[in-house]
Write an enzyme that holds these catalytic residues in place. Sequence first.
Site, PDB file in Angstrom:
ATOM      1  N   GLU A 175      -7.689   5.361  -2.461  1.00 34.98           N
ATOM      2  CA  GLU A 175      -8.862   5.104  -3.401  1.00 34.98           C
ATOM      3  C   GLU A 175      -9.832   4.512  -2.674  1.00 34.98           C
ATOM      4  OE1 GLU A 175     -10.893   2.387  -6.176  1.00 34.98           O
ATOM      5  OE2 GLU A 175      -9.894   2.052  -4.210  1.00 34.98           O
TER       6      GLU A 175
ATOM      7  N   ASP B 230      -3.207   2.249  -1.557  1.00 31.45           N
ATOM      8  CA  ASP B 230      -3.680   1.879  -0.119  1.00 31.45           C
ATOM      9  C   ASP B 230      -4.662   0.725  -0.372  1.00 31.45           C
ATOM     10  OD1 ASP B 230      -5.472   3.627  -2.034  1.00 31.45           O
ATOM     11  OD2 ASP B 230      -6.778   3.492  -0.273  1.00 31.45           O
TER      12      ASP B 230
END
Length: 482
Positions: A145, A78
């Site tokens: 994350e 991400d």
Amino acid sequence: MDRLTGLQPAKVWDIFEQLCAIPHGSRNTKAISDFCVQFAQQRGLRCTQDRSNNVIVFAPATGGMERAEPVMIQGHLDMVCEKEPDCDMDMQKEGLRLQTDGTWVWADGTTLGGDDGIAVAYALAILDDPTIPHPPLEVVLTVDEEIGMLGAAAIDLSAVQSRRMLNIDSEEEGILLASCAGGATADCLIPILWTEKDGLRVTVKITGLCGGHSGTEIGKGHANSNQLMGDLLHRLEEAFPFALCTVDGGLKDNAIARETAADIVILPERLNDLRVFANRWQEKYRVQYGAADPDIAIVVEPQAEGRFEIMTGDCRRNVLSVLRQVPNGVQKMSDDMDGLVQTSLNFGILSVDFRGMHMKFSVRSSVNTEKQRLLEQLRDICTRFGGDCQMEGEYPAWEYKQHSRLRDIMVDVYTKQYGKPPVVTAIHAGLECGLFSGKLEQLDCISFGPDILDIHTTRERISIPSVQRTWEFLLGVLAQCD
């Protein structure tokens, strides 16, 4: 596509461009996760994909390294999605608009996602080339994350054999990270009651701030627009009466807020006074922050006259008191390592809805008791004003290992390649190494990466020469992990 054709290493940039064509902000990672699974399957590699969209790819050793212990290459799928106010792109649905000048790569009007797309590109490029010498590899690609390491917290590592981990989630070439802070997100709510008032509705906006990553850049002295708005509204209350409708700022709890707007109601004849007030405090803030944030601007935008929903007087006073009292920024520097922030928090998100004022803070510390003390301080402030504060996304610190065989290998390879040793240090930011170390006993890990500037902002850019050198360093390390 093909904006990065001709850049070296060619395979890395080709894969990076393919990744950038897939929208992959936090909580929007299914498509990029599927891409990685298909990439592995097309090359006959075993892989797993869990419900969170975490991916693990297993690759056998190349010839001559079959007896070596496995190595994990780890990064996250991400990215932080931010864009310029005038950017018409839908980052949930559209790929990035890549640009390059031959030295840097960036995205037009948005964040780039070099954090951590370059790790994924490196890993897949290695899996794509059977001529690269390496031990058995376990490529672990996590999700979300950027919003609390949710993927790393959820991932099942029971099938993973590696006890050596290369985390490619750092942004400064020549720096090997061997420790990081732990952290948590504090989600706070102050209740609000509403009434109505006649007058002129005006938007007061604090804008033009540098922003930045709330871990790596929290010690650079940048202003936080949410904190500044709390101070500005307090100063305005001392100048003349106003009613408060809304206040909103910041997009991510782990990004220093760059812009905050408050809608207030004043007497129409006080509009010029408000503009004079805003100009005066704009200059004061520019002097206060100096070169760290030279372009702070306070904009006054009249909207309309009429009757508007506003906070009751007591609730407005509560909101202003809370905004003045909540801490922000560096709280303590390390006594053991010069220049390292030990404890901090970032007032990342501020918003108002029918329930009340919401505040999100990213709290970090390499000392667990200091982290807990900050969380308790936020909770006490909220409780004092009838509110609540919940903690979420807590992750542990990654403690420094006195003896690390992996670190020794990486220092040796780097010194031979660059002609000087790397800097081995710690970082005041959350890395997934802490969560992985808690799941895998005796894990030996190092975090590193190429030069990426201004991550989590629309000025983010990645150095092409640094990507090339870091690629050569990575291959050198893998060749020595026998």
